[in-house]
Design an enzyme around this catalytic site. Sequence first.
Site, short mmCIF file in Angstrom:
data_model
loop_
_atom_site.label_atom_id
_atom_site.label_comp_id
_atom_site.label_asym_id
_atom_site.label_seq_id
_atom_site.Cartn_x
_atom_site.Cartn_y
_atom_site.Cartn_z
N ASP A 1 1.43 -1.41 0.10
CA ASP A 1 -0.01 0.46 -0.04
C ASP A 1 0.75 0.86 0.04
OD1 ASP A 1 -1.97 1.58 -0.15
OD2 ASP A 1 -2.56 1.50 2.00
N ASP B 1 -1.91 5.98 -5.90
CA ASP B 1 -2.65 4.97 -4.56
C ASP B 1 -2.50 3.22 -4.94
OD1 ASP B 1 -2.86 4.21 -1.79
OD2 ASP B 1 -4.94 4.99 -2.77
#
Length: 404
Positions: A96, A276
Site C-alpha cells: 500500500d 495509490d
Amino acid sequence: MSLLCLLTLPALAFLSLSASAMPHPRAASSTSALKLAVRIHSNGIKNIAAADRARARTLVEAGSSSSIGNVTNAGVMYTADIGVGSPPAYHTVVVDTGSSNTWIANKSYTKTSTSYDTGNQFVVSYGDGFNYTLVAGEEYTDTITLTSNLVIEKQSIGVAFNVSGMGSVDGILGLGPVDLTWGTVSNAEEVPTVMDNLYTQNTISSEVFGVFFSPASAGDTSGELTFGGYDQSKITGDVGYAHITTTSPANGYWGVDEAISYGETKILTSAAGIVDTGTTLILIASDAFDSYKSGTGAILDASTGLLKISSDQYNQLSSLFFEIGEESYELTPNAQIWPRSLNTAINGTTDGIYLVVSDIGMQSGSGLDVINGYCFLERFYSIFDKTNSRVGLAETQYTYATTN
C-alpha cells in the site's frame, strides 16, 4: 485466474530502530525485486465504489490532521509475501503506497529470537465502505525479510488484535511517506518505515521503488515491487516525472498535480491527486465525474455502484487523458472498463460493461481531487522517488492492451 478474497485494513504506524550499532556498507547501485500477486476481493465487498470512497474520506482526514494512518477495503489489491522473525515466518500482506506502516494480525504472528515487545501501543482508524473502525494492538521490532538480498533489522511491526474479515491476507506493507505515521504509536512521534530502514541500514543505495503489474484480465500474475530503483525492462518508453504537489492533503501522500480530459473536453483542471496502490478504481472529483458521466452517456448501476454503458456506447467511448507533470497519459476505452471476465466478483452481470472511473465523493478543490488507483496503475509502471520528491510514470506492454 482464481478469485481470491481480500480485505484491506488500516495502515498502522510503528516505532522503528534504524540500524545496528556497526553501520553496514552502502549497497552498490543495484535493485532487488519482490514478486507481487493480484487478489480479487469476493467476500463482503458488494460495492467497490463505496469502499473506495470510504478510503478517500479517511485519506483526506488523515492528511489534514496528521493523526492517523489508514486504509480501507478494496476490490483489487497487490499483495506480497514477506518474512517476519528468525527464522522467517512468511505472511501475505497488502502493498500500500497510501499508508506508511507495516503490521500483521496477532493470529499470524510467531515470536522468535529477534522479536522484541517495545511496550508501545498503536491505534488507527479505517473505513470499511460505510463505517469507521479502530484497529489497535502491540508494537514489536523484528527482522523483516523481503527477499534474500533485502533483510531489515529491528523493523517496527504492529501486531493487531481483534482484526476480522481479512480472509487470507495477514496485514499491510506500508510504502507511503513517513509523516503518515505521526501520532499512531504511543511514546513516539514519527516511526521509520520499511523504506526508511532499508536506506539507513544501507541495504539499498537509493530511496526509490518501482511498482509493476499487468491488468488482472491478462492472466499474468508476475507483478513486481522493485526496491532501490526500478525495472527498466518493464517499460516501453521514457519515464515522465512529476514533483510532489504542494497542495494539502495530497502532499502528505504520493501526490501530484494533474488535469484530466475526456477526449478533447477538459473535465478537471489544476487538480491535486495521489498515486495509490491501495485504491481499486480511478476516483475523480464529483463535478468532473458528472462531466465524464455525461460525456460517456453512462448510467449508474445500483448493483455494482459503477457506471454502466452499452456495447454501442463502448464503441463510441473516447480516451481519457491524464496530464501529469510534462506528460499526458492515455487511458484507452478498453482501459476504462472493468475486466468483463471478473464482473461477477463485483456483483455485476456477466455481459455488463462497467467503467472504472468513479466519484470521489467531493467537489473539486478539496485538495484531493483524483486518486489514480489500481485500474490506472495496471496500465503504467509507477516509480516513487523519495530523494527527489517525485513520482514517475511510464508506458508498459499493457498500456494499450485490449484484454478487459
